[in-house]
Design a protein around this motif. Structure first.
Motif, PDB file in Angstrom:
ATOM      1  N   VAL A   1       0.838  -1.203   0.000  1.00 56.17           N
ATOM      2  CA  VAL A   1       0.000   0.000   0.000  1.00 56.17           C
ATOM      3  C   VAL A   1       0.871   1.250   0.000  1.00 56.17           C
ATOM      4  N   GLY A   2       0.498   2.215  -0.860  1.00 53.62           N
ATOM      5  CA  GLY A   2       1.122   3.528  -0.879  1.00 53.62           C
ATOM      6  C   GLY A   2       0.066   4.600  -0.646  1.00 53.62           C
ATOM      7  N   LEU A   3       0.496   5.783  -0.207  1.00 55.29           N
ATOM      8  CA  LEU A   3      -0.449   6.860   0.110  1.00 55.29           C
ATOM      9  C   LEU A   3       0.068   8.189  -0.424  1.00 55.29           C
ATOM     10  N   VAL A   4      -0.782   8.899  -1.172  1.00 54.50           N
ATOM     11  CA  VAL A   4      -0.455  10.213  -1.716  1.00 54.50           C
ATOM     12  C   VAL A   4      -1.581  11.177  -1.342  1.00 54.50           C
ATOM     13  N   GLN A   5      -1.229  12.345  -0.811  1.00 59.42           N
ATOM     14  CA  GLN A   5      -2.216  13.380  -0.510  1.00 59.42           C
ATOM     15  C   GLN A   5      -2.024  14.540  -1.489  1.00 59.42           C
ATOM     16  N   TYR A   6      -3.126  15.193  -1.845  1.00 57.72           N
ATOM     17  CA  TYR A   6      -3.000  16.333  -2.759  1.00 57.72           C
ATOM     18  C   TYR A   6      -3.976  17.442  -2.385  1.00 57.72           C
ATOM     19  N   SER A   7      -3.614  18.650  -2.769  1.00 59.56           N
ATOM     20  CA  SER A   7      -4.510  19.805  -2.680  1.00 59.56           C
ATOM     21  C   SER A   7      -4.131  20.682  -3.863  1.00 59.56           C
ATOM     22  N   SER A   8      -3.457  21.828  -3.611  1.00 64.09           N
ATOM     23  CA  SER A   8      -2.894  22.604  -4.722  1.00 64.09           C
ATOM     24  C   SER A   8      -1.586  21.987  -5.205  1.00 64.09           C
ATOM     25  N   THR A   9      -0.976  21.172  -4.364  1.00 64.10           N
ATOM     26  CA  THR A   9       0.247  20.446  -4.691  1.00 64.10           C
ATOM     27  C   THR A   9       0.038  18.969  -4.380  1.00 64.10           C
TER      28      THR A   9
ATOM     29  N   LYS B   1       1.629  15.611  -2.425  1.00 65.52           N
ATOM     30  CA  LYS B   1       2.557  15.195  -1.375  1.00 65.52           C
ATOM     31  C   LYS B   1       2.515  13.675  -1.206  1.00 65.52           C
ATOM     32  N   PRO B   2       3.560  12.956  -1.644  1.00 70.19           N
ATOM     33  CA  PRO B   2       3.608  11.512  -1.386  1.00 70.19           C
ATOM     34  C   PRO B   2       3.847  11.267   0.109  1.00 70.19           C
ATOM     35  N   GLU B   3       2.913  10.592   0.763  1.00 75.43           N
ATOM     36  CA  GLU B   3       3.048  10.334   2.199  1.00 75.43           C
ATOM     37  C   GLU B   3       3.984   9.162   2.470  1.00 75.43           C
ATOM     38  N   PHE B   4       3.794   8.062   1.747  1.00 75.17           N
ATOM     39  CA  PHE B   4       4.741   6.944   1.812  1.00 75.17           C
ATOM     40  C   PHE B   4       4.546   6.076   0.569  1.00 75.17           C
ATOM     41  N   PRO B   5       5.641   5.468   0.055  1.00 78.04           N
ATOM     42  CA  PRO B   5       5.560   4.694  -1.182  1.00 78.04           C
ATOM     43  C   PRO B   5       5.123   3.252  -0.935  1.00 78.04           C
TER      44      PRO B   5
ATOM     45  N   ARG C   1       6.837   0.264   1.730  1.00 75.05           N
ATOM     46  CA  ARG C   1       7.570   0.753   2.909  1.00 75.05           C
ATOM     47  C   ARG C   1       7.104   0.023   4.168  1.00 75.05           C
ATOM     48  N   TYR C   2       5.801  -0.219   4.254  1.00 76.75           N
ATOM     49  CA  TYR C   2       5.245  -0.918   5.415  1.00 76.75           C
ATOM     50  C   TYR C   2       4.594  -2.218   4.935  1.00 76.75           C
ATOM     51  N   ASN C   3       4.982  -3.319   5.533  1.00 80.72           N
ATOM     52  CA  ASN C   3       4.486  -4.614   5.079  1.00 80.72           C
ATOM     53  C   ASN C   3       3.647  -5.337   6.129  1.00 80.72           C
ATOM     54  N   ASN C   4       3.095  -4.568   7.069  1.00 84.92           N
ATOM     55  CA  ASN C   4       2.120  -5.133   8.007  1.00 84.92           C
ATOM     56  C   ASN C   4       1.069  -4.065   8.296  1.00 84.92           C
ATOM     57  N   LYS C   5      -0.112  -4.511   8.670  1.00 87.36           N
ATOM     58  CA  LYS C   5      -1.236  -3.592   8.844  1.00 87.36           C
ATOM     59  C   LYS C   5      -1.009  -2.594   9.978  1.00 87.36           C
ATOM     60  N   LYS C   6      -0.392  -3.028  11.048  1.00 86.12           N
ATOM     61  CA  LYS C   6      -0.189  -2.148  12.191  1.00 86.12           C
ATOM     62  C   LYS C   6       0.635  -0.924  11.809  1.00 86.12           C
ATOM     63  N   ASP C   7       1.773  -1.126  11.154  1.00 90.54           N
ATOM     64  CA  ASP C   7       2.630  -0.004  10.770  1.00 90.54           C
ATOM     65  C   ASP C   7       1.954   0.874   9.722  1.00 90.54           C
ATOM     66  N   LEU C   8       1.246   0.220   8.788  1.00 90.94           N
ATOM     67  CA  LEU C   8       0.527   0.969   7.752  1.00 90.94           C
ATOM     68  C   LEU C   8      -0.496   1.910   8.375  1.00 90.94           C
ATOM     69  N   LYS C   9      -1.298   1.391   9.270  1.00 86.48           N
ATOM     70  CA  LYS C   9      -2.374   2.190   9.865  1.00 86.48           C
ATOM     71  C   LYS C   9      -1.817   3.318  10.733  1.00 86.48           C
ATOM     72  N   GLU C  10      -0.715   3.058  11.405  1.00 84.54           N
ATOM     73  CA  GLU C  10      -0.078   4.120  12.192  1.00 84.54           C
ATOM     74  C   GLU C  10       0.425   5.242  11.274  1.00 84.54           C
ATOM     75  N   ALA C  11       0.983   4.866  10.125  1.00 89.58           N
ATOM     76  CA  ALA C  11       1.469   5.871   9.168  1.00 89.58           C
ATOM     77  C   ALA C  11       0.314   6.701   8.612  1.00 89.58           C
ATOM     78  N   VAL C  12      -0.825   6.057   8.363  1.00 87.14           N
ATOM     79  CA  VAL C  12      -2.004   6.785   7.869  1.00 87.14           C
ATOM     80  C   VAL C  12      -2.483   7.782   8.922  1.00 87.14           C
ATOM     81  N   LYS C  13      -2.526   7.371  10.186  1.00 87.58           N
ATOM     82  CA  LYS C  13      -2.985   8.255  11.267  1.00 87.58           C
ATOM     83  C   LYS C  13      -2.115   9.499  11.389  1.00 87.58           C
ATOM     84  N   LYS C  14      -0.837   9.388  11.030  1.00 84.64           N
ATOM     85  CA  LYS C  14       0.097  10.512  11.174  1.00 84.64           C
ATOM     86  C   LYS C  14       0.022  11.500  10.004  1.00 84.64           C
TER      87      LYS C  14
END
Length: 520
Positions: free
Chosen positions: A310-318, A320-324, A327-340
């Motif tokens: 899973v990767g996460l990208v946020q956008y608005s006027s620009t 911002k790649p949050e994480f590629p 990078r995280y290969n378990n649900k716990k770390d993934l969900k913590e990264a999303v919360k941040k």
């Protein structure tokens, strides 16, 4: 038992894009599965000077649509309307109209008062007058519900907290709908618990009509056969139990730990990238709901080194790649990264974000794996400020499976342009951020094209093919003649029918063999 179809045929149990009576609720009523509890319902509508005449007309359309879906009658639902600004006016008493037609006609004649915003005074009036037996309310009883729906767009000029508490203590269930620059804290002070079910917000009066379905369903009590009404979140098979249900899977599938989802393609790998709108119209409290929604979907994925990345990208006027990816290969770390993930605010450049997805997110440099199914999930809450067509087309041409999810002021035509075919199975719209959880419950990221049982077998079959070709490669290292190796490989390929699950590329010592999609 007939398998339950994926969400895309059910679409959102709470809020819908159409203002007509929800077909599922209507079907439940027709089948006798939906019994409307006798209810005294009073609308309390703000017509202060901040509400323009055209906006007040939209409020009246919303009221009419909700009434259209009710079971109106002396022994069923009685409806009243209280209009307020600096003063309060009882426009429609609970005893006045006993038919929908009469009620709706009365609503169309209501005129705005166009002065201040005395919301507390209006609640007190409703409690003391509108819900009185003299105005047609029924005596207090556990068999008759008392419900107030408040619609306001501003900050009240009087105290609402104490009077709303007294109204709730008197047995009145309060729903609070806020529009535009409404004070969200005031809505929470007025509404009944749980707040998630009783507080609603829309960006403008132009979309308030889209809340219709929620309130039509609020007055429909479904009886025990939840499977028959579709009011469940089973992926494949729903089994009714008294007052509840349990989920099961078709033959060849396994029920996952969440008790809802079914798994067959256990060996399939998927790269999933979320493309999330963080523009200022989303608002901080709703952005937190978006992050919860992402994590709900992550819970449904089989995240591991060899399966879902899973990767996460946020956008608005620009952008911002949050994480590629990877990078995280378990649900716990993934969900913590999303919360941040921090809220960007600013504009809505969806086209720019889609171009980033196409050109970067699924590249090898960003962790994408060759030969793996690529899935993009795009979330937005408004109209794009740039052109999306070219990037949306390119994403699908590249073979990415694209899902589009819109909330509030999102434009459905844009969602359909982003979504993969068939669009009806790949795009969703809801007027309310809180209804996003319904999408997450049902959204299935299917990586198998066709019967998942066949796909699971194909994955195993491909591994056998790879093993056979590796054996041939070993012969090459032992200096077996090249012609003989080529002949062996060609004979093997002629025995492999056309796969539909994935494209397989195997590198031998001297040749790259491309196994085209084949049927097993």
């Amino acid at each position: 038992m007939t398998p339950i179809q994926p969400l895309f045929l059910l679409l959102l149990g709470l809020i819908g894009a159409q203002a007509n009576l929800d077909l599922r609720t209507a079907a439940a009523m027709a089948a006798g599965l939906c019994k409307a509890r006798p209810t005294d319902l009073v609308f309390i509508i703000d017509s202060s000077r901040s509400v323009r005449p055209s906006e007040f007309e939209q409020v009246k359309v919303f009221l009419a649509k909700v009434i259209e879906g009710l079971n109106v009658g002396p022994s069923a639902t009685r409806v009243g309307v209280v209009n307020y600004a600096s003063r309060v006016k009882n426009e429609v008493s609970l005893k006045t109209h006993r038919t929908k037609a009469g009620l709706i006609k009365a609503v169309t004649k209501i005129e705005p008062l166009s002065t201040g915003t005395m919301t507390g005074l209006a609640i007190q009036f409703a409690m003391n007058v509108a819900f009185s037996e003299a105005e047609g309310a029924r005596a207090k009883s556990s068999d008759v519900g008392k419900v107030a729906i408040i619609v306001t767009d501003g900050r009240p000029q009087d105290n609402v907290k104490d009077i709303a508490q007294r109204a709730r203590d008197a047995g009145i269930e309060i729903f609070a709908i806020g529009v535009g620059r409404v004070d969200m804290n005031t809505l929470r002070q007025m509404a009944s618990d749980p707040l998630d079910d009783h507080v609603d917000y829309v960006e403008s009066y132009s979309v308030i009509e889209k809340l219709t379905k929620k309130f039509q369903e609020a007055f429909c009590d479904l009886v025990s056969d939840l499977c028959a009404t579709g009011d469940h979140d089973c992926e494949q098979v729903c089994i009714s139990t008294p007052g509840s249900y349990k989920c099961a899977c078709r033959e060849g599938f396994t029920l996952m730990d969440n008790g809802r989802s079914c798994s067959a393609c256990s060996n399939s790998a998927t790269d999933v990238v979320f493309l999330i709108d963080g523009s200022k119209s989303v608002r901080p409290e709703n952005f937190e709901l978006v992050k919860k929604w992402i994590n709900q979907i992550i819970d449904k994925l089989d995240v591991s080194e060899s399966k879902a990345h899973v990767g996460l990208v946020q956008y608005s006027s620009t952008v911002k790649p949050e994480f590629p990816l990877g990078r995280y290969n378990n649900k716990k770390d993934l969900k913590e990264a999303v919360k941040k993930m921090a809220y960007l605010e600013r504009g809505t450049m969806t086209g720019q974000a889609l171009r980033y997805l196409v050109e970067n997110s699924f590249s090898l440099g960003q962790g994408a794996r060759p030969g793996v199914t690529k899935v993009g999930i795009v979330f937005t809450d408004g109209r794009s400020q740039d052109y999306i067509g070219e990037a949306a087309k390119k994403a699908k041409e590249n073979g990415f499976k694209m899902y589009a999810v819109g909330v509030g002021n999102a434009v459905e035509d844009e969602l359909k342009e982003i979504a993969s075919e068939p669009t009806g199975e790949h795009y969703f719209y809801t007027a309310d951020f809180k209804a996003m959880s319904q999408i997450a419950k049902k959204l299935q990221i299917n990586v198998c094209n066709g019967d998942p049982c066949e796909c699971d077998s194909l994955v195993k079959f491909q591994k056998k093919v790879e093993a056979a070709l590796q054996a041939l490669t070993k012969k090459t290292r032992e200096h077996v003649e090249e012609d003989r190796l080529a002949g062996e490989q060609n004979r093997l390929r002629t025995r492999i029918p056309l796969l539909t699950c994935t494209h397989v590329q195997i590198q031998t010592h001297t040749h790259t063999q491309n196994l085209l999609p084949v049927k097993y």
